[in-house]
Structures are given as C-alpha cells and as structure tokens.
Design a protein around this motif. Structure first.
Motif, short mmCIF file in Angstrom:
data_model
loop_
_atom_site.label_atom_id
_atom_site.label_comp_id
_atom_site.label_asym_id
_atom_site.label_seq_id
_atom_site.Cartn_x
_atom_site.Cartn_y
_atom_site.Cartn_z
N VAL A 46 -1.27 -8.11 6.19
CA VAL A 46 -0.98 -6.73 5.77
C VAL A 46 -2.20 -5.84 6.01
O VAL A 46 -2.08 -4.74 6.54
N ALA A 47 -3.37 -6.34 5.66
CA ALA A 47 -4.60 -5.56 5.87
C ALA A 47 -4.82 -5.32 7.36
O ALA A 47 -5.24 -4.23 7.76
N GLY A 48 -4.53 -6.31 8.18
CA GLY A 48 -4.66 -6.15 9.64
C GLY A 48 -3.72 -5.08 10.17
O GLY A 48 -4.08 -4.32 11.07
N LEU A 49 -2.51 -5.02 9.63
CA LEU A 49 -1.58 -3.96 10.03
C LEU A 49 -2.13 -2.59 9.64
O LEU A 49 -1.79 -1.59 10.27
N GLY A 50 -2.98 -2.55 8.63
CA GLY A 50 -3.59 -1.30 8.16
C GLY A 50 -4.91 -0.98 8.82
O GLY A 50 -5.57 -0.02 8.45
N GLY A 51 -5.34 -1.80 9.77
CA GLY A 51 -6.57 -1.51 10.50
C GLY A 51 -7.76 -2.36 10.13
O GLY A 51 -8.84 -2.22 10.70
N TYR A 52 -7.61 -3.24 9.16
CA TYR A 52 -8.71 -4.13 8.75
C TYR A 52 -8.98 -5.13 9.86
O TYR A 52 -8.06 -5.77 10.38
N LEU A 53 -10.25 -5.29 10.24
CA LEU A 53 -10.61 -6.16 11.35
C LEU A 53 -10.94 -7.58 10.92
O LEU A 53 -10.82 -8.51 11.70
N GLY A 54 -11.39 -7.77 9.71
CA GLY A 54 -11.67 -9.10 9.18
C GLY A 54 -12.81 -9.82 9.86
O GLY A 54 -12.79 -11.04 9.99
N ARG A 55 -13.83 -9.08 10.25
CA ARG A 55 -15.01 -9.72 10.86
C ARG A 55 -15.84 -10.43 9.80
O ARG A 55 -15.64 -10.22 8.61
#
Length: 91
Positions: A46-55
């Motif tokens: 969900v965060a990735g769909l919102g632009g979170y890259l998770g580096r």
C-alpha cells in the motif's frame, strides 16, 4: 501502526480479501495465492502504491504515502470489480 508492531499477522484482519487480491494483482502481475499475505507485506504494498520507495535508509512509510496508497488501492478494487462484472465473475 499495527503493521509495524505485528507484521506477521494475517492481513485479512485489516484488509478485505478483494483489497489484498487487487494489490497482489497490480504489484505482482500474477493471480493471487489462496493464502493472504502478512500484514507487514501488505502495508509495504500500500505504501508503495502511495510513492514510498522502501530503501534501506528510509524510515517506515508515513501517513501521506499510506493515504495515497489506500486511495489508489480502492481505485484498483473498483476497476477489478467492474472488469469481473463484465466477465460474469468476481474476485
């Protein structure tokens, strides 16, 4: 916050089956498995769909990324429901 505290929980405690299946279809681009993913994994999707890259150096996703991700997820669910209604099936 629950996804951070208890990432191993079943995501269906928070998300409906159609929501996690839609996220799986969009992100993985293959049919979802019969078993739901963990809550921590779903929060990352969900965060990735919102632009979170998770580096590596990024902190946990914030409220803005989660909000945008949840809005996009809802749009995907609506689109898949419309597709399935036309095909005579349901996710």
């Amino acid at each position: 916050m629950l996804g951070r505290a208890c990432p191993e929980l079943d995501c269906e405690l928070i998300f409906e089956a159609r929501e996690w299946r839609a996220a799986y279809l969009v992100i993985k681009r293959c049919p979802p498995p019969p078993v739901p993913p963990r809550l921590g994994e779903m929060v990352e999707w969900v965060a990735g769909l919102g632009g979170y890259l998770g580096r590596k150096h990024d902190g946990p996703p914030g409220p803005k990324a989660m909000w945008i991700g949840l809005q996009r997820l809802r749009e995907f669910v609506i689109a898949l429901e419309a597709r399935d209604a036309l095909a005579g099936t349901y996710v």
